[in-house]
Each structure stands twice: as C-alpha cells, then as structure tokens.
Motif scaffolding. Structure first.
Motif, PDB file in Angstrom:
ATOM      1  N   GLY A  87     -26.953   8.706  17.522  1.00  0.00           N
ATOM      2  CA  GLY A  87     -26.868   9.400  18.803  1.00  0.00           C
ATOM      3  C   GLY A  87     -25.429   9.708  19.129  1.00  0.00           C
ATOM      4  O   GLY A  87     -24.529   9.409  18.345  1.00  0.00           O
ATOM      5  N   HIS A  88     -25.226  10.309  20.281  1.00  0.00           N
ATOM      6  CA  HIS A  88     -23.880  10.644  20.742  1.00  0.00           C
ATOM      7  C   HIS A  88     -23.563   9.764  21.951  1.00  0.00           C
ATOM      8  O   HIS A  88     -24.260   9.806  22.963  1.00  0.00           O
ATOM      9  CB  HIS A  88     -23.810  12.128  21.123  1.00  0.00           C
ATOM     10  CG  HIS A  88     -22.462  12.548  21.642  1.00  0.00           C
ATOM     11  ND1 HIS A  88     -22.231  13.748  22.250  1.00  0.00           N
ATOM     12  CD2 HIS A  88     -21.269  11.910  21.645  1.00  0.00           C
ATOM     13  CE1 HIS A  88     -20.958  13.838  22.605  1.00  0.00           C
ATOM     14  NE2 HIS A  88     -20.355  12.735  22.252  1.00  0.00           N
ATOM     15  N   TYR A  89     -22.502   9.002  21.842  1.00  0.00           N
ATOM     16  CA  TYR A  89     -22.170   7.990  22.853  1.00  0.00           C
ATOM     17  C   TYR A  89     -20.771   8.223  23.423  1.00  0.00           C
ATOM     18  O   TYR A  89     -19.886   8.721  22.722  1.00  0.00           O
ATOM     19  CB  TYR A  89     -22.197   6.595  22.234  1.00  0.00           C
ATOM     20  CG  TYR A  89     -23.557   6.223  21.706  1.00  0.00           C
ATOM     21  CD1 TYR A  89     -24.463   5.553  22.518  1.00  0.00           C
ATOM     22  CD2 TYR A  89     -23.931   6.568  20.409  1.00  0.00           C
ATOM     23  CE1 TYR A  89     -25.728   5.224  22.044  1.00  0.00           C
ATOM     24  CE2 TYR A  89     -25.190   6.241  19.927  1.00  0.00           C
ATOM     25  CZ  TYR A  89     -26.085   5.569  20.750  1.00  0.00           C
ATOM     26  OH  TYR A  89     -27.326   5.255  20.284  1.00  0.00           O
ATOM     27  N   THR A  90     -20.605   7.769  24.663  1.00  0.00           N
ATOM     28  CA  THR A  90     -19.310   7.883  25.327  1.00  0.00           C
ATOM     29  C   THR A  90     -19.100   6.688  26.238  1.00  0.00           C
ATOM     30  O   THR A  90     -20.055   6.143  26.791  1.00  0.00           O
ATOM     31  CB  THR A  90     -19.247   9.188  26.157  1.00  0.00           C
ATOM     32  OG1 THR A  90     -19.525  10.290  25.290  1.00  0.00           O
ATOM     33  CG2 THR A  90     -17.868   9.397  26.788  1.00  0.00           C
ATOM     34  N   VAL A 120     -19.188   9.142  18.358  1.00  0.00           N
ATOM     35  CA  VAL A 120     -18.560   8.480  19.503  1.00  0.00           C
ATOM     36  C   VAL A 120     -17.433   9.386  20.004  1.00  0.00           C
ATOM     37  O   VAL A 120     -16.540   9.760  19.243  1.00  0.00           O
ATOM     38  CB  VAL A 120     -17.998   7.099  19.103  1.00  0.00           C
ATOM     39  CG1 VAL A 120     -17.195   6.482  20.247  1.00  0.00           C
ATOM     40  CG2 VAL A 120     -19.124   6.169  18.666  1.00  0.00           C
ATOM     41  N   SER A 135     -18.169   0.379  29.624  1.00  0.00           N
ATOM     42  CA  SER A 135     -19.116   0.055  28.558  1.00  0.00           C
ATOM     43  C   SER A 135     -19.719   1.349  28.014  1.00  0.00           C
ATOM     44  O   SER A 135     -19.935   2.304  28.757  1.00  0.00           O
ATOM     45  CB  SER A 135     -20.197  -0.848  29.156  1.00  0.00           C
ATOM     46  OG  SER A 135     -20.835  -1.587  28.179  1.00  0.00           O
ATOM     47  N   ILE A 136     -19.975   1.373  26.720  1.00  0.00           N
ATOM     48  CA  ILE A 136     -20.453   2.625  26.118  1.00  0.00           C
ATOM     49  C   ILE A 136     -21.914   2.880  26.471  1.00  0.00           C
ATOM     50  O   ILE A 136     -22.699   1.952  26.666  1.00  0.00           O
ATOM     51  CB  ILE A 136     -20.226   2.600  24.579  1.00  0.00           C
ATOM     52  CG1 ILE A 136     -20.188   4.035  24.045  1.00  0.00           C
ATOM     53  CG2 ILE A 136     -21.280   1.740  23.876  1.00  0.00           C
ATOM     54  CD1 ILE A 136     -19.472   4.171  22.735  1.00  0.00           C
ATOM     55  N   SER A 137     -22.282   4.152  26.586  1.00  0.00           N
ATOM     56  CA  SER A 137     -23.689   4.520  26.780  1.00  0.00           C
ATOM     57  C   SER A 137     -23.911   5.896  26.162  1.00  0.00           C
ATOM     58  O   SER A 137     -22.961   6.534  25.717  1.00  0.00           O
ATOM     59  CB  SER A 137     -24.042   4.523  28.267  1.00  0.00           C
ATOM     60  OG  SER A 137     -23.235   5.439  28.970  1.00  0.00           O
ATOM     61  N   LEU A 138     -25.163   6.331  26.144  1.00  0.00           N
ATOM     62  CA  LEU A 138     -25.428   7.666  25.613  1.00  0.00           C
ATOM     63  C   LEU A 138     -24.590   8.683  26.394  1.00  0.00           C
ATOM     64  O   LEU A 138     -24.419   8.555  27.612  1.00  0.00           O
ATOM     65  CB  LEU A 138     -26.909   8.006  25.733  1.00  0.00           C
ATOM     66  CG  LEU A 138     -27.785   7.420  24.622  1.00  0.00           C
ATOM     67  CD1 LEU A 138     -29.260   7.546  24.978  1.00  0.00           C
ATOM     68  CD2 LEU A 138     -27.493   8.133  23.288  1.00  0.00           C
ATOM     69  N   HIS A 139     -24.110   9.684  25.714  1.00  0.00           N
ATOM     70  CA  HIS A 139     -23.226  10.653  26.347  1.00  0.00           C
ATOM     71  C   HIS A 139     -23.855  11.260  27.609  1.00  0.00           C
ATOM     72  O   HIS A 139     -23.192  11.436  28.635  1.00  0.00           O
ATOM     73  CB  HIS A 139     -22.881  11.753  25.335  1.00  0.00           C
ATOM     74  CG  HIS A 139     -21.904  12.738  25.867  1.00  0.00           C
ATOM     75  ND1 HIS A 139     -20.594  12.425  26.084  1.00  0.00           N
ATOM     76  CD2 HIS A 139     -22.042  14.037  26.252  1.00  0.00           C
ATOM     77  CE1 HIS A 139     -19.953  13.478  26.568  1.00  0.00           C
ATOM     78  NE2 HIS A 139     -20.810  14.467  26.670  1.00  0.00           N
ATOM     79  N   SER A 140     -25.133  11.553  27.551  1.00  0.00           N
ATOM     80  CA  SER A 140     -25.817  12.178  28.693  1.00  0.00           C
ATOM     81  C   SER A 140     -25.816  11.234  29.904  1.00  0.00           C
ATOM     82  O   SER A 140     -25.608  11.665  31.039  1.00  0.00           O
ATOM     83  CB  SER A 140     -27.246  12.563  28.298  1.00  0.00           C
ATOM     84  OG  SER A 140     -27.888  11.443  27.700  1.00  0.00           O
ATOM     85  N   LEU A 158     -24.947   0.468  17.889  1.00  0.00           N
ATOM     86  CA  LEU A 158     -25.392   1.809  18.265  1.00  0.00           C
ATOM     87  C   LEU A 158     -26.362   2.380  17.245  1.00  0.00           C
ATOM     88  O   LEU A 158     -26.092   2.373  16.042  1.00  0.00           O
ATOM     89  CB  LEU A 158     -24.185   2.753  18.380  1.00  0.00           C
ATOM     90  CG  LEU A 158     -23.128   2.419  19.440  1.00  0.00           C
ATOM     91  CD1 LEU A 158     -21.993   3.449  19.387  1.00  0.00           C
ATOM     92  CD2 LEU A 158     -23.727   2.371  20.834  1.00  0.00           C
ATOM     93  N   TRP A 200     -23.646   8.798  30.373  1.00  0.00           N
ATOM     94  CA  TRP A 200     -22.250   8.652  30.792  1.00  0.00           C
ATOM     95  C   TRP A 200     -21.845   9.785  31.727  1.00  0.00           C
ATOM     96  O   TRP A 200     -21.173   9.563  32.729  1.00  0.00           O
ATOM     97  CB  TRP A 200     -21.351   8.631  29.550  1.00  0.00           C
ATOM     98  CG  TRP A 200     -19.888   8.689  29.873  1.00  0.00           C
ATOM     99  CD1 TRP A 200     -19.093   7.653  30.241  1.00  0.00           C
ATOM    100  CD2 TRP A 200     -19.061   9.851  29.875  1.00  0.00           C
ATOM    101  NE1 TRP A 200     -17.809   8.084  30.477  1.00  0.00           N
ATOM    102  CE2 TRP A 200     -17.765   9.430  30.257  1.00  0.00           C
ATOM    103  CE3 TRP A 200     -19.276  11.203  29.601  1.00  0.00           C
ATOM    104  CZ2 TRP A 200     -16.695  10.325  30.359  1.00  0.00           C
ATOM    105  CZ3 TRP A 200     -18.220  12.083  29.709  1.00  0.00           C
ATOM    106  CH2 TRP A 200     -16.952  11.654  30.070  1.00  0.00           C
TER     107      TRP A 200
END
Lengths: 332, 332, 332
Positions: free
Chosen positions: A290-293, A277, C297-302, A287, C304
């Motif tokens: 994966g990589h989340y933002t 994160v 709200s959080i989402s996959l980095h890509s 989650l 985002w």
C-alpha cells in the motif's frame, strides 16, 4: 578456534559440559550448526534451544533444564555474547598498497587504492582514487567504484554495480550490551554484506555488516545519497530508497518498495512487496502492500503552535466531550 | 556525436525522419536547441514540443501529430531517455596524480590529490590530502578544500569557498526509469554543479549534479554538515541550510531562506525569498515568505501514544460529533 | 597575538581604552580571563560583563556604562565577533606525509596517512589508509581509526576508541553572523573536540569543534553512523545515539541517554541523565528523565490526508464546539 573451556574463561561463565570441545563459530539460535556456539537470552526461544544442533549455548541458570547440550551459564547472556564476538572477529591486516594475493581482472584501478588479501575484482571494473577494499572482498564484473570508498572485509558485490564516492560498506552494526555499571559493550559484527547485481549506491551512504547473518541488498536495488542501512537489513529486489533515509537493524523490505527521502524505518519492521512510503515518514509498524505516510504537514509557525497545543489536549477534549473510543465507528 | 539512426538503434525506436542527422546533445523540452534531442513524456508539454527547436524528439505514437521535427517513437519515453543519457555521459578517465593539463595557480596542494584533465585552480587555494578533482572542474581564488573531498567532472566553483572534509560534489542524481519488468534504469546525469562565491559547505555534505540543466548554489549560501542537495536544486543567494537537511530533486529555494536542521524539502517545492523553516519540519507545499513549521512536538511516550490514537480517529470524531468542514469558519 | 589597537582596526571599532594592550585570545563572557577579549551582544548578560576579568569587550554603545575595562564599540557585536575569530584561528599547515615532530608509538599506521605537527599517537593504535590527522591532535592507546577519517587540529582522543571510516572530527561549527546587506559571515571556531575513553563512532559521522569552548564526548559514548554533533554539544557518559541523529549546537545530553535513529535535537536543549528518546522524534523542549516520543505514526496515505486536514482545523473545531483550554482539566 577456541575450546569451550577457553570461552568459559573469556566470559567468566560456569561451564557445564566438555571443556575440550572446539568451537569454530557463533550463530543465532535458529540457525546454529554443529561446532558452533549460540546464546539464548529469552525463554520464548526455548524451543529453538531444544531443537538446535548447537555444540554449546550461553544461557542463564533458569534455562539450564531445557538445554541438552554443553552450557555456559552466566548472569547477563547478551553481555557475554557481546564479549565473545570479539574473539571471533577477523581483523583487518593490510594497510598499504595492493596485496600480492589480490586477483584484479580490470585495468582502471587507481594507484592510490588499498586492496587487501585475496580480494577478487572482476572484468571491466573501475576503482577510483583512495578507495580501500579489505581482505576477502569479492567484486563482480562492470563495477564502478568512485573515489574515497571503503569496503570492509569479506563483502560480496555482484555485477553492474555503481558505488558512489564516500560510501562505506560493511561497517560495524550498532549493537551494544549494557553491563551492571551501565557501560556499553559493542558487539563485534561477524556477518557480512551481500550486494547483488544491477545496484546503485549513492554518495556517503553507509551499509552495516550483519551481526551473525549477512546484511543483504538484492538485485536491482537503488540507494540514494546519505542513506543508513543497519545490520541485518534485507532490501528486496528492485527496491528504491531516496536520500537521507535511516533504516534500523533487522528491518526487512520486500521487492519493489519505494521509500521517500528522509524517512525513518524502525528496527525490525517488515514491509511487504510493493510498499510505498512517502518521504519524511516514520515507519513504526509492519506494513502490508500500500501507500503510507506519516509526518506533520507544514503550516505557518503560529498555526502550528496552536494545533500542537490542541493535539496534546486531544485526550482531555475527548474526556470533556465524553467521547469514548468505543463510541466511534470502527475503521482505519 | 551520434546520428539519429544510431540513437534509434540504441533505444529500439521507430525513426521518422532523417537517420543521418547528427545529434550533439540532450536537452529538456523547454530549453532544447538545434542539434539536440529532447523527449516529451506527457501531452501537457505539447506546446513546448511545437515551439521547440529540437532536431529530434523521443515520444509516444499518440503525440506524433504534434511533432514537426524528426521523431523517435517508443512505448516508454522516460525509459528511452534514461537509456540514451548514458551515450552522452562523459566518463572520468584519470585515476592517478595531477594531470599535466591541469592549471594550478596555488601552492598548497597536497601531493596525494588526484586532479584530472583541464582542471583550473585559482590563486590562494588549499587542497587537502586525498582529495579528488575530476576533469574539467574550474575553481576560483581563495578556495579551501579540506581532505577527502570528491569533486566530479565539470563542476564550477567561484571564489572564497570553503569545502569541508568528506564532501562529494556532482554525484549522480537519483533519477531512475522503470521498465515493464519492474527494473530500474538509472539516468546518467548530464548537467553540472555551479557553485558561486562566498560559500561554505559542511562536512560529508553531498550535492548532486543536474539531469540536463545544472544544480545551482548561488553566492553566499551556507550549508552545514550531512546535507543532501539533489539534482537540479537551486539555492538562492545567502540561503542557509543547517545540518542533516534533505532537499529533493528540482526544489527551488529563494534568497535568504533559512532551513533548520533535519528538515526535509520534498522534490519540486518552491520556497519564496526569505522563507524560514523550523528544524525537523517537512516541507510538502510551496511556501510564500514566512516562518513555517511542521513536526510533532515531543511529549512523554505514554501521552504520545494516546494523542496518536486520537489523531488517527479525528475523522471518526468529527463524524460522531457531526462536524462538517463547511461548518468551520474559514481560516488557515 | 594582536594589540587592541590592531583588533579595533580589523573590525572597524571605536576603541575606548589602551590601544597597546596585547590580546592573546577570545572567550565567552562567562569564562573570560585576563588577557582575553570577549563580547556582549545582549544586555541580559550585563552582570557577566561587570564581574568579568576581560581585558577588553566588544559591545554596543548603550552598554558602555556597564563596562569597567577596555571597550571596542561597534554596531553589530556578533558580526564583529565573527570577523575577529578568523584572526585567532590556527590554520592547517601540513599537507603531505607524516610530520617529523609527530610522536607515533604504534606500528599499524598506513603509509598513505597524513599526520601533522606535534601529533601524539599512543600504543596499540591502528590508523587506516588515507586518514588525515592535523597538527596538535593527541590520541591515546588502543585506538582504531579506519580508512578515510579526517581529524582536524588539536582534537584530544582518549583510550579504547573506535573511529569508523569516513568520520570527520573537529569540523567547523555552523555559526554565522549576518551583516546589513544580508550576507553571512562564518565564525571561525576556536574550540576543540574532546573525546574520552571507551567510545565508538560510526561511519560518516561528523563532530564539529566548539566555538570558544570545546565540544565534549564523554567516556563510554556510542555513536552510530551518519550522526551530526554540532559545536559545543556535550554528550554525557555512556550515552548512545543511533544512526542519522542530528544534534544542534550547544545541546547538552546527560549520562546514559538513549536517542533513537533519525531523531533531531534542537540547539540548546538540555536532556537529563537517563533520558530516552524514541527514534525519529523531534526534541524541541528541555527534557527531564523519562521516555519521550514525538512523531506522526504512519498510516495509509488516504487516512493521513484526512487526519492532517482535521489536525490543521483543531483550533476551529474547538471554537466551533466552544471548548476553551481552561475548560480542560489540567494534565500533561
């Protein structure tokens, strides 16, 4: 130890069953053992109730038919539970110096420490000035505790752990029940904190004890400064949490997670092993790996004002343009 | 002091060079001096390596050709570096009372303080109860230190500084190297903290020491409560940081910056002189002088849910409407 | 006590009036009483000035005509005010042990506590190790104070309060005035902290004292860990604040508010009774009763990255599509 009759009196409950039964503890409905009292505040946990070994259950009248054991009937189950926890809470009872019953197998212990009954400290430990360790705490070997640390009752700490200055371990969780008048009643947290091996904890970080179960910090975890770990949180092995992160109650993080600084993880979220994160994100969903933002990227204040204005109008824009969600191709 | 042969043994490195050479310290590749060991973990710093005065370098095999000095060849440079830092770390060695070698030129020092070897305290200082000051700390004149403060080894503090209760200065930075098994190895931070003149530090704030260089708080800086200042951060003169701000490692803020409460500044960001950041913003870019903001403005929960839903669909909406980024006029 | 002539000297002001007048305190312009000095930094508070009972006022030349009392004329009113606060600040003057004048009506007080002059501690209280309580603090009955707490001068605490380890109460607020050279001058905060009955305060939380008025925590408030409560904040009865919340100066929260963990409430915001704020939100507006949220709200980095790119282009998109705000139906 109280009898069920005592407890019915404490929480003003209608007792249906054996008033002389001795109750030796409280437990969550899914884990309750013989001799223990549990509670059920929601009919969706009925099955737990039917299958449980509970010696008694706090419940509302409408669930009474599903209860095959002793019952304490109340209007507000969670409030009754909050009140009864205080009767099972062990108080700190040692204020001065190092208790005679403490077993300390290390030399580098500051004279100004306060160490309670039955504390065990392993080999090669250092405990800095003005640190307080309450009764029943167990500390392994090669543990460094800096000055002004507070470790509350019955915490277990493994080997090769570094606890930085100003850390508080096993503080009360933030669980409170509302009464009819809108007043909060704090739950006394009866769980402990389990800290494994090879762990670092940064300055002024706080780890709350569990409500009935234990808060768990598994082997190899790294915590930075000013981190909040709420009650019942489980941090999987080798997970790293950067500074200023707030983790809500009962959140469960898998192994090898990496949480960037200033992030907030909502209560009850589950993060799979190897979840990353980005800092300053808000984790408001479970989650998978994966990589989340999740944050708003910075921009000039004047631009930000315009984008926020349009953001709040997105729904209106979609209506205006006659865009329906179903029109949009599916996808993340 | 160790020989290069000792060090090769500590980190299980292949030594190419003079095993008897004495190494007196570690340094970043750009600042390394004769007698010191450095490391190079990335080929883009090759030039540093060629131009350096390093007496020895930890590196991977592929960079060996670029190395004109003694080499310690390992598979994982950063891990080897993390391990070797611990051999150069000075341990705290004083737990009780005020060390005889401390030079204290002020009267208002609480009896319950713990003050280590060679500490110097200037004139007109006050040091509150239960404060710990480790060896080698230097404190100027007119410094007020409230109770329960912890100042770790070799920190330098100027004149006219106020350090509020619960502050921790020179705690370990959060730098960790991963091994093949996915376990973290903490770096022992060998840099110090330099605090200038005319500075205020709020309650329970934490300032980490630098990795090899020093964390720097320049003259006139104001820090509010519960602020996190990571390793190697530099705060320019007269910069003000409000409460609850998290500043990541190696971030550099210019002079007269103002950072609103609850903001997060990512590691390695550079903020120019006179940069203003609204509270609760996330600084994920380098910033030139200006006023910046980055957060989601609050709205009714029901509205927020709708706007977040559309926000996540913006890319789909653009596709649906056949909007290309290149169609949009350029602009901020 | 200083004469107006003394004060004019301290802040280098032009005195128009009676130099021999004795000034016994500072006050906000809306609350000032006879014998007190106030300041007016903005012409919109002229009316306060005209109607006030102030014995003297710090002001700029252009407001002199509106002043019917003694005047101290300066160029920078706020800076002059900041400087003069220090002359009215009571210093902590007790560093060791329990002062003879303290009235302590409870037995469970750790020997290692530092307790100042005229402190009053009620019945059935516990005060843990290494806690410091400064002069003039009043503590009611049934108050539990864990180890390493710092309660600064003149704080008032009611009955049935739990203060967790590492808490700091009545620290200085973060109010600073700039001089011409761009240097900050801290205001000495002369207000106190009032803490009511039936309150819990979580570990390492900090509550600042007020500037001239008091910071107020009303009955039944629950504060979690690592919360920041700035100067002059008022928390209404039965309000609950989860961990890691930052509340800016002079924010006023009504009764029964619930603020989720990691939220930021900007300075001067007013939240009505029964306002609920989801965790991690930024409160940048006054709020009426309701449930509010504000975060990404959080989402996959890509994903985002893409949504943030479009978010920053919303204004351009609207232009491109020729959408005007006035086209959009009104609504939240």
């Amino acid at each position: 130890m109280y009898t069920l009759g005592d407890i019915a009196g404490f929480i003003d409950a209608e007792l249906i069953g054996d008033a002389s039964l001795e109750i030796n503890g409280l437990s969550a409905s899914s884990k309750v053992k013989k001799g223990q009292l549990t509670y059920i505040s929601n009919s969706k946990y009925k099955l737990d109730l039917l299958n449980s070994n509970a010696s008694a259950v706090i419940l509302t009248k409408d669930l009474l038919d599903d209860c095959s054991t002793n019952a304490l009937v109340v209007d507000n189950v969670y409030l009754a539970f909050a009140k009864i926890t205080h009767y099972f809470k062990q108080q700190s009872n040692h204020l001065n110096g190092i208790h005679l019953s403490a077993q300390i197998n290390s030399k580098n212990i500051a004279d100004s420490c306060t160490i309670g009954e039955e504390v065990i400290v392993g080999k090669n430990c250092t405990i800095g000035a003005n640190t307080t360790i309450e009764q029943g705490v167990t500390i392994g070997d090669n543990v460094t505790i800096q000055p002004n640390v507070v470790i509350l009752q019955n915490t277990t700490i493994g080997n090769n752990v570094v606890i930085s200055a100003g850390v508080v371990i096993a503080s009360e969780g933030f669980g409170n029940a509302l009464d009819k008048q809108g007043h909060w009643h704090a739950i006394a947290h009866l769980g402990n904190v389990l800290i494994g091996n090879n762990i670092t904890i940064g300055a002024n970080t706080v780890i709350d004890r569990g409500t009935l179960e234990d808060t768990q910090i598994h082997n190899g975890v790294c915590l930075d400064n000013l981190v909040h770990i709420a009650h019942n949180v489980i941090l999987g092995a080798d997970t790293a949490i950067a500074a200023g992160v707030t983790i809500g109650g009962s959140a469960i993080l898998g192994k090898r997670c990496q949480i960037g600084g200033g992030s907030v993880i909502a209560s009850h979220m589950h993060l799979a092993d190897d979840t990353v994160v980005t800092g300053s994100s808000t984790v408001d969903k479970h989650l998978n790996k994966g990589h989340y933002t999740g944050f708003t990227s910075i921009s000039l204040h004047s631009n930000w004002k315009r984008t926020q204005m349009w953001l709040l109008k997105l729904d209106k824009i979609a209506q205006y343009l006659n865009i329906k969600l179903k029109n949009l191709k599916k996808g993340k």
